[in-house]
Design a protein around this motif. Structure first.
Motif, PDB file in Angstrom:
ATOM      1  N   CYS A  12      49.486  38.012  45.757  1.00 34.59           N
ATOM      2  CA  CYS A  12      49.327  39.468  45.672  1.00 34.59           C
ATOM      3  C   CYS A  12      47.906  39.767  45.207  1.00 34.59           C
TER       4      CYS A  12
ATOM      5  N   ARG B  20      55.344  42.960  44.440  1.00 35.90           N
ATOM      6  CA  ARG B  20      55.310  44.286  45.085  1.00 35.90           C
ATOM      7  C   ARG B  20      54.629  45.281  44.150  1.00 35.90           C
ATOM      8  N   TYR B  21      53.462  44.867  43.682  1.00 35.56           N
ATOM      9  CA  TYR B  21      52.746  45.637  42.664  1.00 35.56           C
ATOM     10  C   TYR B  21      52.559  47.107  43.047  1.00 35.56           C
TER      11      TYR B  21
HETATM   12 FE1  SF4 Z   1      50.945  42.881  49.152  1.00 36.68          FE
HETATM   13 FE2  SF4 Z   1      52.020  44.875  47.707  1.00 36.68          FE
HETATM   14 FE3  SF4 Z   1      50.637  42.922  46.494  1.00 36.68          FE
HETATM   15 FE4  SF4 Z   1      49.360  44.715  48.035  1.00 36.68          FE
HETATM   16  S1  SF4 Z   1      50.481  45.137  46.115  1.00 36.68           S
HETATM   17  S2  SF4 Z   1      49.043  42.492  48.040  1.00 36.68           S
HETATM   18  S3  SF4 Z   1      50.893  45.074  49.644  1.00 36.68           S
HETATM   19  S4  SF4 Z   1      52.563  42.696  47.601  1.00 36.68           S
END
Ligand code: SF4
Ligand code: SAM
Ligand code: SF4
Length: 378
Positions: free
Chosen positions: A316, A352-353
């Motif tokens: 991520c 899934r930040y």
């Molecule tokens: Fe992927 Fe979500 Fe992390 Fe962005 S925040 S890198 S979309 S998991």
């Protein structure tokens, strides 16, 4: 197949059995993480260094002359990168993006491209290899990169107004030279070309329409990116984020837009086509992209792993720690050991930040150890 491998381990058959399991059975199915997302893209940061000091990425006050960049010995060699990419293709990766830092400051980058161009997907097809650059050295390098097997390129350019652009790159680099780089990329056949524009409200949002006017009908696609809270050094605050929906509204006040389908699964940008007189998308006019990483997160389809310049795997962009692949590579690990290492990482992934950003307490959002963009790439 991983089931077989795990079983072999549980049976106490040891490493030999694990290796046999991996070698004997071709991987026909894609690996899924804990949220059922496949691994499709690998973003490779080839250096943590850059000749720009974009205020939203490497602010001068932090990344000045005293900043300690990675020593050469800690940076992965081209052979280590290629080996990693080759093994990741066995886990389903079909697309590679070279990034940084500024990838074109890495000496001999075209040699790396040539090595990567020899790799194949699980289906035996060439990989989709692209590169994100600030464009400053592209005029010199575009042809060599294309000759080495690079397919496409994304160039970052935050404004067409020199005063605004030079203040944002913070080294006084002129717009004209980036435009020369884009032209050289086009002449070298590095197409389709995308142009990344990070939009900061109050800094360069007045540049949205000039950028669109400049590129409409050229076959080059501008992509407007919401300013993100990557790392901890760029002074991010929500007030400076111009939502992608506002970007679309501003563009459509002058150029009517129609929403287009995503061209690939896991695509980060919303695609908007310029409408012709009949109100339908006119492909001759082209399209724009809007990347709403903050206001419309796309974690559900995030299929990207990231390899830092010093060989850590991040799952991520907002991770606080990586998995030390370099240590595995340099310990004499076999290909199967590396595959196992990578498989375990992907199977354990639940990031899934962006989806949960708003619900995180500010202290967590500002965790001092969040990785920096120049280190991991975009
Ligand atoms: Fe992927 Fe979500 Fe992390 Fe962005 S925040 S890198 S979309 S998991
Ligand atoms: N140096 C190259 C460049 O600028 O294109 C590649 C690396 S750069 C980190 C990759 C992309 O991330 C660029 O398009 C850059 O504009 C974008 N970026 C960097 N910091 C960002 C931030 N805080 N928010 C949104 N995008 C950012
Ligand atoms: Fe360098 Fe790219 Fe970061 Fe700008 S965005 S400082 S060009 S790595």
């Amino acid at each position: 197949m991983r089931q077989d491998t795990v079983q072999a381990r549980q049976d106490g058959n040891g490493k030999a059995a694990i290796r046999a399991g991996v070698l004997q059975q071709p991987r026909a199915t894609r690996m899924l993480d804990k949220l059922n997302r496949p691994l499709h893209d690998l973003r490779i940061s080839v250096t943590d260094r850059c000749n720009f000091r974009c205020t939203y990425c490497m602010p001068k006050e932090i990344f000045g002359t005293r900043f300690k960049f990675l020593p050469r010995s800690e940076v992965l060699s081209f052979e280590e990168i290629t080996r990693t990419a080759r093994l990741f293709t066995q886990l389903g990766v079909e697309k590679l993006r070279l990034t940084g830092g500024e990838p074109l400051v890495r000496k001999g980058i075209e040699e790396l491209v040539a090595q990567l161009a020899g790799l194949r997907t699980l289906d035996g097809k060439p990989l989709d290899i692209t590169l994100t650059t600030n464009g400053s050295m592209l005029a010199r390098k575009a042809q060599a990169l294309a000759d080495a097997g690079l397919r496409r390129v994304t160039v970052s350019l935050d404004a067409l107004d020199d005063t605004v652009f030079q203040a944002m790159n913070d080294i006084g680099f002129p717009v004209a030279k980036v435009l020369d780089g884009i032209e050289a990329a086009r002449e070298a056949g590095l197409a389709p070309i995308k142009v990344n524009v990070v939009v900061k409200r109050g800094t360069n949002d007045q540049e949205i329409l000039p950028v669109v006017r400049h590129f409409i009908g050229t076959g080059i696609t501008p992509r407007f990116i919401e300013f993100m809270d990557v790392g901890n050094t760029n002074g991010w605050c929500m007030d400076e984020v111009l939502p992608g929906a506002d970007v679309v509204q501003r563009i459509s006040s002058e150029f009517p837009l129609v929403r287009l389908q995503a061209s690939t699964a896991g695509e980060t940008a919303q695609r908007w086509g310029f409408a012709g007189r009949d109100g339908r998308h006119d492909p001759m006019l082209g399209e724009v992209g809007v990347i709403c990483s903050v206001t419309r997160p796309f974690c559900q389809s995030c299929n990207r792993a990231r390899l830092s310049a010093d060989g850590k795997i991040y799952t991520c962009l907002f991770a606080t720690s990586g998995h030390d692949l370099r240590q595995v590579l340099r310990s004499g690990a076999t290909d199967d050991d590396v595959l196992q290492f990578a498989t375990d990482i992907w199977h354990g992934r639940s990031d899934r930040y962006s989806e949960i950003r708003a619900s995180l307490p500010p202290s967590t959002r500002k965790a001092a150890h969040k990785i920096e963009m120049h280190y991991i790439g975009g």
